[in-house]
Design a protein around this motif. Structure first.
Motif, PDB file in Angstrom:
ATOM      1  N   ARG A 132      28.790  -8.511 -45.890  1.00  0.00           N
ATOM      2  CA  ARG A 132      28.869  -9.605 -46.869  1.00  0.00           C
ATOM      3  C   ARG A 132      27.592 -10.445 -46.818  1.00  0.00           C
ATOM      4  O   ARG A 132      26.722 -10.311 -47.657  1.00  0.00           O
ATOM      5  N   ASP A 133      27.402 -11.267 -45.769  1.00  0.00           N
ATOM      6  CA  ASP A 133      26.177 -12.067 -45.709  1.00  0.00           C
ATOM      7  C   ASP A 133      24.976 -11.140 -45.530  1.00  0.00           C
ATOM      8  O   ASP A 133      23.904 -11.370 -46.100  1.00  0.00           O
TER       9      ASP A 133
ATOM     10  N   HIS B  71      29.010 -19.997 -37.603  1.00  0.00           N
ATOM     11  CA  HIS B  71      28.265 -19.101 -38.507  1.00  0.00           C
ATOM     12  C   HIS B  71      26.849 -19.659 -38.611  1.00  0.00           C
ATOM     13  O   HIS B  71      26.604 -20.613 -39.353  1.00  0.00           O
TER      14      HIS B  71
ATOM     15  N   HIS C 141      22.773 -19.537 -39.337  1.00  0.00           N
ATOM     16  CA  HIS C 141      21.628 -18.886 -39.982  1.00  0.00           C
ATOM     17  C   HIS C 141      20.377 -19.212 -39.178  1.00  0.00           C
ATOM     18  O   HIS C 141      20.344 -20.156 -38.378  1.00  0.00           O
TER      19      HIS C 141
ATOM     20  N   ASN D 234      21.173 -14.075 -40.487  1.00  0.00           N
ATOM     21  CA  ASN D 234      22.254 -14.665 -39.678  1.00  0.00           C
ATOM     22  C   ASN D 234      21.941 -14.405 -38.213  1.00  0.00           C
ATOM     23  O   ASN D 234      21.027 -13.647 -37.889  1.00  0.00           O
TER      24      ASN D 234
HETATM   25 ZN    ZN Z   1      26.014 -17.455 -44.386  1.00  0.00          ZN
END
Ligand code: ZN
Ligand code: KIV
Length: 535
Positions: A44-45, A225, A227, A261
């Motif tokens: 997804r990311d 989460h 980055h 990420n």
């Molecule tokens: Zn993200």
């Protein structure tokens, strides 16, 4: 995959890791960390990385690899983005993986319906809570945002979904407001909350503070989460874990929006090295990284931690000397922990230790008395920072051994017959005479005439022999041109040694055979002691 370490595991860890003793010193004050679950968002990311577009087949292959890696959650995509995406998530759900499969959804009914349609029973839903996002993107008041968050969680729960809820841009959101949103979604039935550092702007100390504050209000598991915009994703993730987060959103190789990420492999190694927690099957890390690099086309910088080509490469003489004594002198942990391999790279700064180490790695038994000559040749080759490739080193070492061995040949090719053509299986017969007078005649087939001839030679000399490298180049243009063949063969005498041969001639098959015979005889020259120290 083991979550907790036995005393034997701890001993094994000590043999494979050499982490700073100061880590344990400072960690003794931190509440013991019992478990960390990897929530993988590569699909997804990771797919949001500029330039990546995964086909449904790619996504299925990646999901299978992630499951073998042993991640706890797989965020398979964003169901509402397209029908193809929904179908792909359905396919991933149908695989019956061990991992919990989820889909992302904005806090809107349509997105949640798409997740239900994709067959997921777990949803990751989010809404932005920072002033910046609420004012310029959502154009909603904080009260409206909170109401939307609660409404979405309730709607998903009513439809039987488990829910993870994220306040997007959490690290730039007002703390009291954010707490009120997380508390409200917890009350509405969310199973876990996620704290995204959406633009990678927090520092580790602030992350510790933020998670500790949220822990005062929140009783369900907290995910993080991070980055990597400011290069702090791993540090911030570790800070969050130490403060009580138990789920880590990460991607393989750290791919993702902008600077990416947090990299799964960096989190996993830190978990094992510092806390004795194995949150994925560690020995699968390198393999999984390679699969993702291959499928996405996003290749790692050579100096990428853990999975870059240089992560376990040693070149300078001082380092190689240390590594040959004990690899942990210049490695934080042994590469086999993550299924990787150590490499010794010969270059301008390499000393005799490096070259010896490399020769050993390549299985070449090179006489010590000829090292000065070899070093001199390598120094000439490695000018201007060029690294000497394995094939070049084998060729140079072999050449020196060959020269010293004069013209003595263990195997002489007396006859070569090759039959090839259309609708004919290429077949070759060779007659080889050994130095002791034995004559061997063998035949074999192959995918082409060269392959058939080499197979016949293998039968005559040693079936374990393998052709490691074969390079054919035309010296001049035209169909009657001269060609040059360079080969590297292994195991001529079944001892794993590599040896190099080269030949030049007008006929590709005959020249290839001559190069192979040259390599074979060079290897015999080494063992037969044709090389004498006094020569
Ligand atoms: Zn993200
Ligand atoms: O970075 C982010 O904020 C996200 C959310 C969707 C969780 O990816």
């Amino acid at each position: 995959m083991k979550k907790q370490q036995t005393s034997e595991d701890v001993k094994e860890l000590k043999d494979k890791f050499a982490i700073s003793q100061y880590n344990q010193l400072v960690l003794s004050g931190v509440d013991s960390i019992k478990d960390v679950e990897i929530f993988d968002t590569t699909l997804r990311d990771g797919e949001q990385t500029p330039g990546i577009a995964l086909s449904p087949e790619d996504k299925v292959r990646i999901a299978e690899a992630l499951d073998k890696l042993g991640v706890r959650y797989i965020e398979a995509g964003f169901a509402a983005s397209s029908e193809i995406e929904r179908d792909t998530i359905k396919k991933i759900n149908a695989l019956g993986l061990n991992a919990q499969v989820l889909s992302l959804a904005r806090s809107v009914k349509g997105d949640i319906d798409a997740v239900i349609d994709s067959g997921c029973d777990y949803i990751h839903t989010f809404i932005a809570t920072s002033d910046l996002h609420m004012k310029y993107k959502l154009k909603m008041t904080p009260e409206e945002v909170r109401a939307k968050a609660v409404e979405s969680v309730e709607y998903a729960r009513e439809h039987g979904l488990k829910v993870q809820f994220s306040c997007e841009d959490a690290t730039r959101s007002d703390l009291d407001f954010m707490k009120s949103v997380y508390k409200a979604v917890q009350d509405a039935g969310a199973c876990s909350i996620n704290v995204p550092d959406t633009v990678g702007v927090i520092i580790p100390k602030a992350m510790t503070y933020l998670i500790s504050e949220l822990k005062k209000e929140i009783t369900i598991p907290i995910a993080v989460h991070c980055h990597n915009d400011l290069g702090l994703a791993t540090a911030n993730t570790l800070a969050a874990i130490e403060a009580g987060a138990t789920i880590v959103h990460s991607t393989v190789n750290g791919i993702g929006e902008r600077a990416g990420n947090v990299a799964m492999e960096e989190v996993a190694i830190n978990m094992l090295a510092n806390y004795g927690i194995e949150c994925v099957n560690m020995e699968k890390i390198m393999e999984t990284s390679n699969i993702i690099q291959g499928i996405t086309g996003v290749h790692m910088a050579v100096n990428k931690a853990l999975v870059g080509a240089n992560a376990f490469a040693h070149s300078s003489g001082v380092h190689v000397h240390g590594v040959m004594g004990n690899a942990l002198t210049y490695e934080p942990f042994k590469p086999e922990v993550i299924g990787a391999q150590r490499h010794i790279v010969v270059g301008k700064l390499s000393g005799a230790h490096t070259v010896e180490g490399k020769l050993e790695e390549l299985g070449i038994k090179f006489p010590a008395e000829h090292m000065p000559e070899l070093m001199e040749t390598i120094k000439k080759l490695a000018v201007a920072g060029k690294t000497v490739t394995d094939a070049e080193l084998v060729a140079v070492a072999d050449d020196i051994m060959w020269k010293k061995s004069a013209d003595k040949k263990e195997c002489v090719l007396d006859e070569l017959t090759v039959i090839t053509g259309r609708s004919t299986t290429p077949t070759a017969t060779v007659k080889i005479t050994r130095a002791d007078g034995t004559v061997v005649t063998t035949s074999d087939i192959g995918v082409g005439p060269v392959n058939a001839a080499v197979n016949a030679i293998r039968k005559a000399v040693n079936e374990d022999m393998t052709l490691e490298e074969y390079k054919l180049s035309a010296i001049t243009g035209g169909s009657d041109s001269m060609c040059q063949v360079a080969v590297t063969v292994k195991n001529v005498q079944g001892d794993g040694n590599m040896s190099f041969g080269r030949a030049v001639g007008p006929d590709i098959v005959e020249t290839s055979v001559n190069a192979t015979m040259a390599a074979i005889n060079k290897d015999f020259a080494r063992i037969k002691n044709y090389i004498h120290p006094e020569e």
